[in-house]
Design an enzyme around this catalytic site. Structure first.
Site, PDB file in Angstrom:
ATOM      1  CG  ASP A   5      -1.446   7.753   0.404  1.00  0.00           C
ATOM      2  OD1 ASP A   5      -0.382   8.292   0.052  1.00  0.00           O
ATOM      3  OD2 ASP A   5      -2.483   7.785  -0.297  1.00  0.00           O
ATOM      4  CG  ASP A  54      -1.761   1.210   1.368  1.00  0.00           C
ATOM      5  OD1 ASP A  54      -2.407   1.599   0.385  1.00  0.00           O
ATOM      6  OD2 ASP A  54      -1.766   1.808   2.470  1.00  0.00           O
ATOM      7  CB  CYS A  56      -9.206   2.165  -6.612  1.00  0.00           C
ATOM      8  SG  CYS A  56     -10.953   2.640  -6.616  1.00  0.00           S
ATOM      9  CE1 TYR A  72      -8.819  11.188   1.020  1.00  0.00           C
ATOM     10  CE2 TYR A  72      -9.584  13.402   1.507  1.00  0.00           C
ATOM     11  CZ  TYR A  72      -9.801  12.042   1.467  1.00  0.00           C
ATOM     12  OH  TYR A  72     -11.001  11.538   1.885  1.00  0.00           O
TER      13      TYR A  72
END
Length: 192
Positions: free
Chosen positions: A14, A12, A94, A24
Site C-alpha cells: 500500500d 511494500d 501481518c 484501508y
C-alpha cells in the site's frame, strides 16, 4: 527453496504498488495500481531480480476483510503484475493490529526474517522499497543491505522524519516504484 543466486527486492504494498487509503484497501475494486508500478515488476524480472511483498494488513485484525477477501486483492495484484511481464515470488503479510504487539508487524523485522529463512536470503545483498518509516526500520532491523524510500503513499511524510533526524536516511529516495526499480537495477555496488 533457496534463492542464493538471485537478487532479492522486498517491496511494500500500500502506497508503493497501489494507491493507499486512510479507510484501508478492503476489496479488489479499491486496489488501484500506481501508474508504472506493475510494469516495474517486469523490469525487475527481466534483470534477474526476485520480488517478495512485505506488507502490514491489519484489515484482517480489524475485521474489515476476511482472509479470502485479502486473497482476492492479492490475486488482482498478482494478475496485473503478471500481465505486465513481472512476477511475485511470495507475499508475507501481518494480519495483526498494532495493539497485538506481534513480532511480524513492521517496523518489527518478523516478516523479513520469515522470508530470509524460507528462501535463504542473504539480507546484506537485498533491497527494501517502501513508503513509510516502518518499512525502513524493519529493513534496518533485518539487516537488509539497501533501503529505498518512495515519495508515493506516505513517502513525503516519511521524508519529514528523515529531515528531523527521527529516521536514518535511506540509500535512495525515488519518486515512485518505477524510479526505485531503475535505481536498483543501476546500483553499481555488486550486491547479490
Amino acid at each position: 527453496m533457496s534463492v542464493n543466486n538471485k537478487k532479492i527486492v522486498f517491496i511494500d504494498r500500500d502506497g508503493v504498488i497501489n494507491f493507499d487509503s486512510p479507510q484501508y484497501i478492503k476489496n479488489e475494486d479499491e486496489f488501484v495500481f500506481i501508474p508504472g508500478s506493475a510494469e516495474a515488476f517486469g523490469l525487475l524480472k527481466d534483470n534477474g531480480f526476485e520480488t517478495i511483498i512485505i506488507t502490514n494488513q491489519s484489515v484482517i485484525g480489524r475485521k474489515m476483510v476476511t482472509s479470502e477477501g485479502l486473497e482476492k486483492i492479492f490475486s488482482k495484484m498478482r494478475t496485473g503484475i503478471i500481465e505486465s511481464g513481472g512476477r511475485i515470488l511470495d507475499i508475507f503479510f501481518c494480519p495483526h493490529v498494532p495493539e497485538d504487539k506481534c513480532g511480524c508487524r513492521k517496523p518489527e523485522p518478523g516478516l523479513l526474517n520469515m522470508a530470509k529463512e524460507k528462501y535463504s536470503v542473504d539480507m546484506s545483498g537485498a533491497y527494501m522499497i517502501g513508503d513509510t518509516a516502518k518499512d525502513m526500520l524493519a529493513a534496518e532491523r533485518a539487516g537488509v543491505g539497501r533501503k529505498i524510500l518512495v515519495r508515493t503513499g506516505s513517502g513525503v511524510k516519511t521524508l519529514d522524519k528523515i529531515k528531523s533526524g527521527e529516521l536514518n536516511t535511506p540509500d535512495y529516495i525515488a519518486d515512485d516504484l518505477m524510479a526505485a526499480v531503475k535505481w536498483v537495477i543501476s546500483d553499481g555496488t555488486g550486491l547479490i
